[in-house]
Design an enzyme around this catalytic site. Structure first.
Site, PDB file in Angstrom:
ATOM      1  N   GLY A   1     -13.402  11.457   8.103  1.00 32.04           N
ATOM      2  CA  GLY A   1     -12.813  12.415   9.039  1.00 32.04           C
ATOM      3  C   GLY A   1     -11.437  11.997   9.516  1.00 32.04           C
TER       4      GLY A   1
ATOM      5  CB  ALA B   1      -0.335 -16.467  -0.727  1.00 31.41           C
TER       6      ALA B   1
ATOM      7  CG  HIS C   1      16.673  33.402  15.685  1.00 28.91           C
ATOM      8  ND1 HIS C   1      15.354  33.531  16.043  1.00 28.91           N
ATOM      9  CD2 HIS C   1      17.076  34.599  15.195  1.00 28.91           C
ATOM     10  CE1 HIS C   1      14.964  34.764  15.793  1.00 28.91           C
ATOM     11  NE2 HIS C   1      15.980  35.435  15.274  1.00 28.91           N
TER      12      HIS C   1
ATOM     13  CE1 TYR D   1      -2.639   8.765   6.730  1.00 28.45           C
ATOM     14  CE2 TYR D   1      -3.872   7.577   8.394  1.00 28.45           C
ATOM     15  CZ  TYR D   1      -2.962   7.580   7.352  1.00 28.45           C
ATOM     16  OH  TYR D   1      -2.407   6.408   6.937  1.00 28.45           O
TER      17      TYR D   1
ATOM     18  CE  LYS E   1       0.427  10.944   2.614  1.00 29.98           C
ATOM     19  NZ  LYS E   1      -0.198  10.349   3.750  1.00 29.98           N
TER      20      LYS E   1
ATOM     21  CD  GLU F   1      13.646  30.899  17.014  1.00 29.29           C
ATOM     22  OE1 GLU F   1      14.560  31.102  17.815  1.00 29.29           O
ATOM     23  OE2 GLU F   1      13.451  31.599  16.003  1.00 29.29           O
TER      24      GLU F   1
ATOM     25  CB  THR G   1      -0.893  -0.006   1.258  1.00 31.20           C
ATOM     26  OG1 THR G   1      -1.665  -1.203   1.258  1.00 31.20           O
ATOM     27  CG2 THR G   1      -1.813   1.202   1.290  1.00 31.20           C
ATOM     28  CB  CYS G   2       3.685   2.267   2.125  1.00 24.91           C
ATOM     29  SG  CYS G   2       4.729   3.689   2.429  1.00 24.91           S
TER      30      CYS G   2
ATOM     31  CB  CYS H   1       3.357   6.714   2.636  1.00 29.54           C
ATOM     32  SG  CYS H   1       3.016   5.199   3.523  1.00 29.54           S
TER      33      CYS H   1
ATOM     34  CD  GLU I   1      -2.366  12.530   4.753  1.00 29.29           C
ATOM     35  OE1 GLU I   1      -1.445  12.677   5.557  1.00 29.29           O
ATOM     36  OE2 GLU I   1      -2.564  11.450   4.144  1.00 29.29           O
TER      37      GLU I   1
HETATM   38  C1  LIG Z   1      -3.908   6.694   1.160  1.00 27.06           C
HETATM   39  C2  LIG Z   1      -2.991   6.194   2.246  1.00 27.06           C
HETATM   40  C3  LIG Z   1      -2.001   7.017   2.731  1.00 27.06           C
HETATM   41  C4  LIG Z   1      -1.139   6.576   3.709  1.00 27.06           C
HETATM   42  N1  LIG Z   1      -0.187   7.436   4.167  1.00 27.06           N
HETATM   43  C5  LIG Z   1       0.668   7.019   5.120  1.00 27.06           C
HETATM   44  C6  LIG Z   1       1.711   7.886   5.592  1.00 27.06           C
HETATM   45  O1  LIG Z   1       1.821   9.034   5.143  1.00 27.06           O
HETATM   46  N2  LIG Z   1       2.558   7.408   6.514  1.00 27.06           N
HETATM   47  C7  LIG Z   1       2.460   6.144   7.036  1.00 27.06           C
HETATM   48  O2  LIG Z   1       3.267   5.765   7.867  1.00 27.06           O
HETATM   49  N3  LIG Z   1       1.482   5.300   6.608  1.00 27.06           N
HETATM   50  C8  LIG Z   1       0.597   5.709   5.669  1.00 27.06           C
HETATM   51  N4  LIG Z   1      -0.374   4.847   5.225  1.00 27.06           N
HETATM   52  C9  LIG Z   1      -0.501   3.517   5.865  1.00 27.06           C
HETATM   53  C10 LIG Z   1       0.511   2.526   5.299  1.00 27.06           C
HETATM   54  O3  LIG Z   1       0.409   2.494   3.900  1.00 27.06           O
HETATM   55  C11 LIG Z   1       0.249   1.147   5.893  1.00 27.06           C
HETATM   56  O4  LIG Z   1       0.237   1.245   7.298  1.00 27.06           O
HETATM   57  C12 LIG Z   1       1.311   0.121   5.490  1.00 27.06           C
HETATM   58  O5  LIG Z   1       1.385   0.017   4.100  1.00 27.06           O
HETATM   59  C13 LIG Z   1       0.989  -1.233   6.115  1.00 27.06           C
HETATM   60  O6  LIG Z   1       1.925  -2.183   5.695  1.00 27.06           O
HETATM   61  P1  LIG Z   1       1.550  -3.730   5.668  1.00 27.06           P
HETATM   62  O7  LIG Z   1       2.825  -4.443   5.397  1.00 27.06           O
HETATM   63  O8  LIG Z   1       0.772  -4.096   6.855  1.00 27.06           O
HETATM   64  O9  LIG Z   1       0.544  -3.902   4.434  1.00 27.06           O
HETATM   65  P2  LIG Z   1       0.605  -3.407   2.931  1.00 27.06           P
HETATM   66  O10 LIG Z   1       1.652  -2.397   2.705  1.00 27.06           O
HETATM   67  O11 LIG Z   1      -0.791  -3.036   2.595  1.00 27.06           O
HETATM   68  O12 LIG Z   1       1.030  -4.715   2.128  1.00 27.06           O
HETATM   69  C14 LIG Z   1       0.199  -5.822   2.037  1.00 27.06           C
HETATM   70  C15 LIG Z   1       0.514  -6.538   0.740  1.00 27.06           C
HETATM   71  O13 LIG Z   1      -0.058  -7.825   0.773  1.00 27.06           O
HETATM   72  C16 LIG Z   1      -0.559  -8.146  -0.507  1.00 27.06           C
HETATM   73  N5  LIG Z   1      -1.566  -9.208  -0.346  1.00 27.06           N
HETATM   74  C17 LIG Z   1      -2.757  -9.127   0.302  1.00 27.06           C
HETATM   75  N6  LIG Z   1      -3.350 -10.333   0.311  1.00 27.06           N
HETATM   76  C18 LIG Z   1      -2.527 -11.192  -0.339  1.00 27.06           C
HETATM   77  C19 LIG Z   1      -2.592 -12.581  -0.657  1.00 27.06           C
HETATM   78  N7  LIG Z   1      -3.602 -13.346  -0.232  1.00 27.06           N
HETATM   79  N8  LIG Z   1      -1.575 -13.120  -1.371  1.00 27.06           N
HETATM   80  C20 LIG Z   1      -0.523 -12.371  -1.772  1.00 27.06           C
HETATM   81  N9  LIG Z   1      -0.407 -11.061  -1.488  1.00 27.06           N
HETATM   82  C21 LIG Z   1      -1.391 -10.473  -0.769  1.00 27.06           C
HETATM   83  C22 LIG Z   1      -1.129  -6.822  -0.997  1.00 27.06           C
HETATM   84  O14 LIG Z   1      -1.257  -6.808  -2.408  1.00 27.06           O
HETATM   85  C23 LIG Z   1      -0.081  -5.839  -0.477  1.00 27.06           C
HETATM   86  O15 LIG Z   1       0.927  -5.593  -1.433  1.00 27.06           O
HETATM   87  C24 LIG Z   1      -1.252   5.254   4.224  1.00 27.06           C
HETATM   88  C25 LIG Z   1      -2.244   4.405   3.732  1.00 27.06           C
HETATM   89  C26 LIG Z   1      -3.106   4.864   2.751  1.00 27.06           C
HETATM   90  C27 LIG Z   1      -4.170   3.942   2.228  1.00 27.06           C
END
Ligand SMILES: Cc1cc2nc3c(=O)[nH]c(=O)nc-3n(C[C@H](O)[C@H](O)[C@H](O)COP(=O)(O)OP(=O)(O)OC[C@H]3O[C@@H](n4cnc5c(N)ncnc54)[C@H](O)[C@@H]3O)c2cc1C
Length: 451
Positions: free
Chosen positions: A174, A114, A436, A176, A50, A441, A41-42, A47, A180
């Protein structure tokens, strides 16, 4: 029994990649399965894209302020398609880096969905693999409430790939992510409204911060509609959308974006073939060491629903790799004082307790607060104010929370996170020499409690 792998990770997102790489580095035989995109996701829909769009929106501020500094600019023109294409190129580059990170760490990368077949067995694209340990790191997915016309709305996933910048946008939520995206669309020139069913957005953040951001966003012309909820969405003859609110009001938009929370990604994961249980909120239940109720299966990141942030998923991935394969380096994740930012415009940076949390936890508090016009704006017509706030324990003098709304708040709060982790007192803040002239500061020059 000989297994195909020591560790099988499901999901190559923030947490999964970190756990896999480090486990392999500690000598384990590791596989990762990823069904969608490397980096999770990130990197792909969170992140990173975004923040790139936030930077894009922020250029509008710079252009607006330029004349105060003597610059005459021809009327600018913004092209959404260029921003999205450039963003996509950067994401592809990062996908490649993630691939290399895994391959160079000798992790076996399996591209496909998986599914758990049993407590030590996973199926990917019809092939079965056994593993001594399985790590579920499948992340989360946007949740849209079930209202008539919900399919006409988009989520953050689609927002990153819109073909054109909508003229009128309605952001629902409501949290973040809602705040954003509202800032991104408004900054880039769309007429933007934010609809939220509560009294005030960003529940859980400090009260002064929430109110200050509300005032600043309203100054920028964002339409904030609190205590409002959408009952149904209908498509108009011209293709635009009509949102009918619970109170009967009608709002019109070209795009409605729901950012109303996220659910754990458990789709077709095969949990029913294992002893893995969910908690009362529907997330995977784990103990302090990320162990699920099935002894061979662990889970980390958004799918366990603790603190849903990338650095937290990374820390949890690292903790799991160490606990399984490098015991002597294992350290539990410290969930206290996690610094965070909201990349709104202006942004929020925060670490530690809000005033409300501190009071609720029984602290007697001293509050130090300052609102001022940042120096950069003094030569411009922009009336934006920066807020800086410290929550201090009146008994021990410990700084319990640092909060800021203003330019670079996220950058500034990272350093203060170290101070809070080290247990800094207000006196130590006072004895620190300021840089400064900066806004930061103010954090070391707040002398008189406001309450
Ligand atoms: C719009 C948005 C903005 C964000 N902004 C921020 C930020 O600014 N700062 C911050 O710290 N966090 C931010 N986050 C949160 C951050 O993205 C998540 O907390 C983080 O990605 C979580 O990591 P994870 O490893 O748990 O899961 P993910 O990064 O979501 O990874 C999970 C992966 O598993 C894969 N998957 C799922 N099911 C299966 C399956 N059965 N078989 C194979 N693969 C699978 C998915 O395709 C995905 O690639 C944001 C999230 C969103 C939605």
């Amino acid at each position: 029994m000989a297994y195909d792998f020591d560790l099988f990770v499901i999901g190559a997102g923030s947490g999964g990649v970190r756990a896999a790489r480090f486990a392999a580095g500690f000598g384990a035989k590791v596989a990762v399965a990823e069904s969608r995109y490397l980096g999770g996701t990130c990197v792909n829909v969170g992140c990173v894209p975004k923040k790139l769009l936030v930077y894009g929106a922020h250029v509008a501020d710079e252009l607006e302020q330029a004349s105060g500094y003597g610059w005459t600019l021809e009327e600018g023109h913004f092209d959404w398609a260029t921003l999205i294409a450039n963003k996509n190129r950067e994401i592809e580059r990062l996908n490649g880096i993630y691939r290399n990170l895994l391959v160079n760490s000798a992790v076996t990368l399996l591209q496909g969905h998986a599914r758990l077949i049993g407590s030590n067995e996973v199926e990917v694209d019809g092939r079965r693999y056994t593993a001594q340990r399985i790590l579920i790191a499948t992340g989360g997915w946007p949740f849209v409430p079930d209202i008539p016309g919900k399919d006409l709305a988009i989520t953050s996933n689609e927002a990153f790939y819109l073909k054109t910048l909508p003229r009128r946008v309605l952001v629902v939520g409501g949290g973040y992510i809602a705040v954003e995206f509202a800032g991104i669309f408004q900054g880039l020139g769309a007429e933007t409204s934010l609809v939220y069913r509560g009294d005030l957005f960003l529940r859980g953040f400090d009260g002064s911060v929430r109110q200050h951001l509300k005032d600043e966003l309203e100054k920028r012309g964002l339409h904030l509609q609190f205590n409002s909820d959408i009952k149904r969405i209908d498509q108009q003859a011209d293709g635009s959308l009509k949102a009918t609110l619970e109170d009967g009001r009608e709002l019109f938009a070209d795009c409605i974006l729901y950012a109303t929370g996220r659910r754990p990604m458990l789709d077709d994961l095969g949990l029913e073939n294992t002893g893995v249980e969910l908690d009362e909120r529907g997330y995977i239940r784990v103990d302090e060491q990320y162990q699920t109720t099935e002894p061979s299966i662990l889970a980390i990141g958004d799918v366990i629903g603790r603190v849903q942030l990338t650095p937290v998923a990374l820390a949890e991935g690292m903790a799991v790799a160490r606990r399984l394969f490098k015991q002597d380096q294992y350290r539990p994740v410290d969930y206290r004082n996690i610094p965070t930012a909201v990349f709104s415009q202006p942004p929020i940076g925060t670490v530690g307790l809000s005033e409300e949390q501190a009071l609720e936890a029984g602290h007697e508090v001293k509050i130090f607060e300052s609102r001022f016009r940042p120096m950069k704006l003094t030569l411009t017509d922009v009336q934006e104010k920066t807020l800086i706030k410290l929550v201090v324990d009146a008994q021990t003098d410990r700084v319990l929370g640092c909060h800021m709304v203003g330019p670079d708040a996220g950058e500034i709060i990272q350093g203060l996170g170290v101070a809070l982790k080290a247990g800094a007192t207000k006196q130590q803040f006072d004895e620190t020499i300021g840089v400064h002239p900066t806004a930061a500061e103010e954090f070391v020059t707040l002398r008189t409690p406001t309450r």
